[in-house]
Each structure stands twice: as structure tokens, then as C-alpha cells.
Design an enzyme around this catalytic site. Structure first.
Site, PDB file in Angstrom:
ATOM      1  N   SER A 149       0.823  -1.215   0.000  1.00 15.10           N
ATOM      2  CA  SER A 149       0.000   0.000   0.000  1.00 15.10           C
ATOM      3  C   SER A 149       0.854   1.261   0.000  1.00 15.10           C
ATOM      4  O   SER A 149       1.940   1.294   0.591  1.00 15.10           O
ATOM      5  CB  SER A 149      -0.876  -0.030   1.253  1.00 15.10           C
ATOM      6  OG  SER A 149      -1.386   1.249   1.525  1.00 15.10           O
ATOM      7  N   TYR A 174      -2.044  -0.216  10.268  1.00  9.01           N
ATOM      8  CA  TYR A 174      -2.247  -0.818   8.939  1.00  9.01           C
ATOM      9  C   TYR A 174      -0.998  -0.665   8.078  1.00  9.01           C
ATOM     10  O   TYR A 174      -0.501  -1.639   7.492  1.00  9.01           O
ATOM     11  CB  TYR A 174      -3.458  -0.159   8.261  1.00  9.01           C
ATOM     12  CG  TYR A 174      -3.578  -0.485   6.783  1.00  9.01           C
ATOM     13  CD1 TYR A 174      -3.953  -1.761   6.356  1.00  9.01           C
ATOM     14  CD2 TYR A 174      -3.317   0.481   5.802  1.00  9.01           C
ATOM     15  CE1 TYR A 174      -4.057  -2.057   4.998  1.00  9.01           C
ATOM     16  CE2 TYR A 174      -3.422   0.191   4.452  1.00  9.01           C
ATOM     17  CZ  TYR A 174      -3.797  -1.080   4.057  1.00  9.01           C
ATOM     18  OH  TYR A 174      -3.890  -1.380   2.707  1.00  9.01           O
TER      19      TYR A 174
HETATM   20  N1  LIG Z   1      -8.575  -0.344  -2.074  1.00 10.33           N
HETATM   21  C1  LIG Z   1      -7.478   0.403  -1.932  1.00 10.33           C
HETATM   22  O1  LIG Z   1      -7.493   1.618  -2.147  1.00 10.33           O
HETATM   23  C2  LIG Z   1      -6.181  -0.232  -1.500  1.00 10.33           C
HETATM   24  C3  LIG Z   1      -5.047   0.590  -1.427  1.00 10.33           C
HETATM   25  C4  LIG Z   1      -3.834   0.025  -1.020  1.00 10.33           C
HETATM   26  C5  LIG Z   1      -3.762  -1.329  -0.743  1.00 10.33           C
HETATM   27  N2  LIG Z   1      -4.884  -2.099  -0.811  1.00 10.33           N
HETATM   28  C6  LIG Z   1      -4.756  -3.529  -0.500  1.00 10.33           C
HETATM   29  O2  LIG Z   1      -5.351  -4.286  -1.541  1.00 10.33           O
HETATM   30  C7  LIG Z   1      -5.950  -5.470  -1.026  1.00 10.33           C
HETATM   31  C8  LIG Z   1      -7.404  -5.547  -1.448  1.00 10.33           C
HETATM   32  O3  LIG Z   1      -8.088  -4.397  -0.947  1.00 10.33           O
HETATM   33  P1  LIG Z   1      -9.637  -4.141  -1.216  1.00 10.33           P
HETATM   34  O4  LIG Z   1      -9.845  -2.677  -1.247  1.00 10.33           O
HETATM   35  O5  LIG Z   1     -10.091  -4.979  -2.350  1.00 10.33           O
HETATM   36  O6  LIG Z   1     -10.244  -4.673   0.159  1.00 10.33           O
HETATM   37  P2  LIG Z   1     -11.507  -5.602   0.456  1.00 10.33           P
HETATM   38  O7  LIG Z   1     -11.743  -5.497   1.924  1.00 10.33           O
HETATM   39  O8  LIG Z   1     -12.623  -5.270  -0.464  1.00 10.33           O
HETATM   40  O9  LIG Z   1     -10.966  -7.043   0.094  1.00 10.33           O
HETATM   41  C9  LIG Z   1     -10.233  -7.824   0.989  1.00 10.33           C
HETATM   42  C10 LIG Z   1     -10.848  -9.206   1.033  1.00 10.33           C
HETATM   43  O10 LIG Z   1     -10.081  -9.998   1.953  1.00 10.33           O
HETATM   44  C11 LIG Z   1     -10.963 -10.778   2.723  1.00 10.33           C
HETATM   45  N3  LIG Z   1     -10.339 -11.073   4.014  1.00 10.33           N
HETATM   46  C12 LIG Z   1     -10.120 -10.209   5.032  1.00 10.33           C
HETATM   47  N4  LIG Z   1      -9.580 -10.864   6.081  1.00 10.33           N
HETATM   48  C13 LIG Z   1      -9.433 -12.161   5.700  1.00 10.33           C
HETATM   49  C14 LIG Z   1      -8.964 -13.330   6.352  1.00 10.33           C
HETATM   50  N5  LIG Z   1      -8.534 -13.290   7.615  1.00 10.33           N
HETATM   51  N6  LIG Z   1      -8.966 -14.503   5.669  1.00 10.33           N
HETATM   52  C15 LIG Z   1      -9.428 -14.556   4.381  1.00 10.33           C
HETATM   53  N7  LIG Z   1      -9.912 -13.480   3.732  1.00 10.33           N
HETATM   54  C16 LIG Z   1      -9.917 -12.298   4.377  1.00 10.33           C
HETATM   55  C17 LIG Z   1     -12.213  -9.920   2.883  1.00 10.33           C
HETATM   56  O11 LIG Z   1     -13.369 -10.688   3.186  1.00 10.33           O
HETATM   57  C18 LIG Z   1     -12.295  -9.209   1.540  1.00 10.33           C
HETATM   58  O12 LIG Z   1     -13.141  -9.896   0.641  1.00 10.33           O
HETATM   59  C19 LIG Z   1      -5.732  -5.411   0.485  1.00 10.33           C
HETATM   60  O13 LIG Z   1      -4.582  -6.156   0.792  1.00 10.33           O
HETATM   61  C20 LIG Z   1      -5.504  -3.942   0.756  1.00 10.33           C
HETATM   62  O14 LIG Z   1      -4.739  -3.745   1.924  1.00 10.33           O
HETATM   63  C21 LIG Z   1      -6.082  -1.578  -1.187  1.00 10.33           C
END
Ligand SMILES: NC(=O)c1ccc[n+]([C@@H]2O[C@H](COP(=O)([O-])OP(=O)(O)OC[C@H]3O[C@@H](n4cnc5c(N)ncnc54)[C@H](O)[C@@H]3O)[C@@H](O)[C@H]2O)c1
Length: 342
Positions: A149, A174
Site C-alpha cells: 500500500s 495498517y
Molecule cells: N482499495 C485500496 O485503495 C487499496 C489501497 C492500497 C492497498 N490495498 C490492498 O489491496 C488489497 C485488497 O483491498 P480491497 O480494497 O479490495 O479490500 P476488500 O476489503 O474489499 O478485500 C479484501 C478481502 O479480503 C478478505 N479477508 C479479510 N480478512 C481475511 C482473512 N482473515 N482470511 C481470508 N480473507 C480475508 C475480505 O473478506 C475481503 O473480501 C488489500 O490487501 C488492501 O490492503 C487496497
């Protein structure tokens, strides 16, 4: 190819699963439908990602997920309702399938909530990730892409942010878990030859965006004529990245890691276009043709002031070329939002 995607029912994950299936690959999706936001949204994401359009009547979480597993049991796709903190559970999945690459997106993803429950964030984002690496080691899986991130940069004063800038000063639990992932990942690369790319995503938005993220939250509140929480004076700024560009970046990373050996890379995936809070709200207002009602609040602890990606490395190393101007991306998001009524 057989890809194991974790978090494949979330925002970014469901788009990735859709992309991989459309390109003729097999996908194993591991997701625990955690309660960070409504699991019903994740059920919808999952159905859309596999191209199912059926009406889903909801009853109770466990039953609904069992039904979802049944409904999505199609060729080339397998959904596991599994928590990545549980290594024994994961191991059964690794035993059952031949996996060519892991693309790890599952995480607790919010910045502010991580200040409330830092230990839970460490459990999922660090221990859960290490469980996957331990199994990659045991099952000889040599290719791994990890979601990091932009938050690892903290309040970096030098802009744009480059991969070789110091990231020693995260300002939320985080962010610290994401930086830990990059460091621990290097250990598994060094000791066990697991090729690895950590992608530093810069605020991702677009259809299916998480409801806790500002663009989605503000769009909903403005459309309902409700007050929006407006933190600071509107000058905080983000490098917002449209979901299609992120998926293209992941796709190019997959191609790169598949064609090379001895890979350990950290790569920024942003749009390289900085939008401040005032501009973000105005763009949404224009698309909705509605004015916002702002509730002025102080800046929140853990929030960084500005993000701005230097994407030169992504361009030269993997051929990344983001294409979506913020105005166009918001137009697509608002169209989706109005169609979905969420
Ligand atoms: N959306 C953004 O702007 C952004 C920015 C930087 C990094 N990220 C990273 O990208 C990735 C995806 O983000 P997103 O926005 O799609 O988030 P999201 O919350 O929509 O997706 C994450 C998924 O992981 C699953 N999850 C959470 N804990 C879990 C566990 N213990 N076991 C199994 N599954 C689990 C959740 O149910 C969810 O479906 C993450 O790693 C996040 O940190 C996202």
C-alpha cells in the site's frame, strides 16, 4: 495457469478473478467474508466475478455462503470460505490443488480502524500472510504477488513517492503491517527462492469500491442529501487509481514474474495524478448533479496528508501505463453506483 487469489470476493480481488477467468485461467479464491463491511456485498462481487447474474435471496451468513459455493461451482473456479489465519485449513487447500502462483489480496484494509484494533490487523495481515509463505515453501510454489500500500510512505515529504524512498515512519498500524509484509517477504524470497512482487496500490476506486472508502461514502451521502464528513480544509490530496488500471498493473506483474527468475520487486501502482479533497468532492457533485452539505471536522489520526506515486519503475519494468483520468473514472463509478443503488 492455476492462480490462488486470496480476498477474491473483495473489491480489487473480484475484479482480478473476473479478469483471470476471462483470460482462460483457473482460479481458487480464498476469502473469509470478514465483517469489515457487509458480506452481502462480497457475495454480489463473487457472483459478478464469475459471470452469474442470478437473483440471490439472503438468509443467514453461513447458509448464504454455502449456497454461493454451490452456485459458483463452475469449471475453472473454486471458492473456499477460509480464514488465512488458520494454517491447517489453508494446508488442505494447498494439498488439493496444483497452484502456479499466489496473488495475495486478503487483508484488513482500513487505515482508521487499524488504530482501534492493531492486534487483529497484525494477526490477519502479518500472520495470515506468513501462513501463505510457509505453505508456498512447503509446496514449492515459487511465484507470489502481494498487495502492499501507498500508506507505507507515511507523511513522506518528498513527492512523488518512489520505491527507494525511506519508509521507516509509518503512521498507522495498517501501514506498519503492510511494510512488515514487504520485509518478511524478502526473507522468504532469500531463503526459499520464492519470486515476489509487492505492489504498492495508491487509493483504488471504481465499480465495487469498498463502502468505507471516501469516494463511495461521499457519493452515497451526497446522493441522499446527507452531510459529508469533511476532514481538514480540503487540501489533503490523493493519487487515486482507477480499478482497471490496477488490474492492468497486476496483469503486467504476473507476466513479468512468470517470465523471470530471482525476482524481488516493490512497485508503485498509481495514476500519477494528484487530486485534493475539494476537487474530489466537486467532481462527484458534478456527476451526481447535486451539491454536498459539508460537516467540517479536524484531520483524523493516521491519515496521511498527501499521496503521489512515481510510476517510472512500473512503466519501465513491467510496461504499466495507467489510462483513466479522474473525471472519467468518477463518471464510471457514479454510473455504477446509480445502477446498483448501493
Ligand atoms: N482499495 C485500496 O485503495 C487499496 C489501497 C492500497 C492497498 N490495498 C490492498 O489491496 C488489497 C485488497 O483491498 P480491497 O480494497 O479490495 O479490500 P476488500 O476489503 O474489499 O478485500 C479484501 C478481502 O479480503 C478478505 N479477508 C479479510 N480478512 C481475511 C482473512 N482473515 N482470511 C481470508 N480473507 C480475508 C475480505 O473478506 C475481503 O473480501 C488489500 O490487501 C488492501 O490492503 C487496497
Amino acid at each position: 495457469m492455476n492462480y490462488l487469489v486470496t480476498g477474491g470476493s473483495g473489491f480489487i480481488g473480484s475484479h482480478l478473478v473476473e479478469h483471470l477467468l476471462k483470460n482462460g485461467h483457473s482460479v481458487i479464491n480464498i476469502d473469509n467474508f470478514d465483517d469489515f463491511y457487509d458480506y452481502k456485498i462480497k457475495i454480489k462481487n463473487t457472483l459478478e466475478s464469475v459471470g452469474k447474474t442470478l437473483e440471490f435471496s439472503f438468509h443467514e451468513k453461513q447458509l448464504d455462503i454455502q449456497k454461493l459455493i454451490f452456485e459458483t461451482s463452475i469449471k475453472d473456479y473454486q471458492l473456499y470460505y477460509q480464514d488465512i489465519r488458520n494454517k491447517e485449513g489453508l494446508e488442505k487447500i494447498f494439498q488439493k490443488h496444483k497452484i502456479d502462483m499466489v496473488i495475495h489480496l486478503a487483508a484488513l484494509a482500513g487505515v482508521r480502524p487499524s488504530i482501534e484494533s492493531p492486534l487483529e490487523y497484525a494477526e490477519v495481515n502479518i500472520k495470515g500472510t506468513m501462513n501463505l509463505w510457509e505453505l508456498c515453501k512447503d509446496f514449492q510454489i515459487k511465484k507470489f504477488i502481494n498487495a502492499s500500500s501507498s500508506s507505507v510512505y507515511g507523511n513522506n515529504e518528498k513527492t512523488p513517492f518512489s520505491e527507494d524512498d525511506s519508509v521507516e515512519h509509518p503512521i498507522s498500524p495498517y501501514a506498519a503491517t503492510k511494510k512488515s509484509g514487504e520485509i518478511l517477504g524478502h526473507v522468504y524470497h532469500h531463503l526459499y527462492g520464492i519470486d515476489m512482487i509487492h505492489l504498492r496500490f495508491f487509493t483504488v476506486y471504481g465499480p465495487r469500491q469498498r463502502p468505507d472508502l471516501a469516494i463511495h461514502k461521499f457519493t452515497k451521502l451526497i446522493s441522499e442529501n446527507k452531510e459529508i464528513p469533511f476532514y481538514g480544509n480540503g487540501s489533503t490530496a490523493r493519487d487515486y487509481t482507477f480499478i482497471d488500471d490496477i488490474i492492468e498493473g497486476i496483469h503486467k506483474s504476473i507476466t513479468h514474474i512468470e517470465s523471470q527468475n530471482q525476482v524481488y520487486e516493490i512497485i508503485n501502482l498509481g495514476e500519477s495524478q494528484v487530486i485534493n479533497l475539494n476537487e474530489m468532492v466537486e467532481t462527484i457533485e458534478n456527476e451526481l448533479e447535486k451539491k454536498s452539505i459539508k460537516k467540517n471536522l479536524p484531520l483524523q489520526p493516521g491519515d496521511v496528508e498527501k499521496t503521489n506515486a512515481n510510476i517510472q519503475k512500473a512503466k519501465t519494468l513491467i510496461g504499466y501505463q495507467p489510462r483513466t483520468h479522474f473525471q472519467n473514472g468518477i463518471k464510471k463509478f457514479v454510473e455504477w453506483f446509480l445502477r446498483n443503488g448501493s
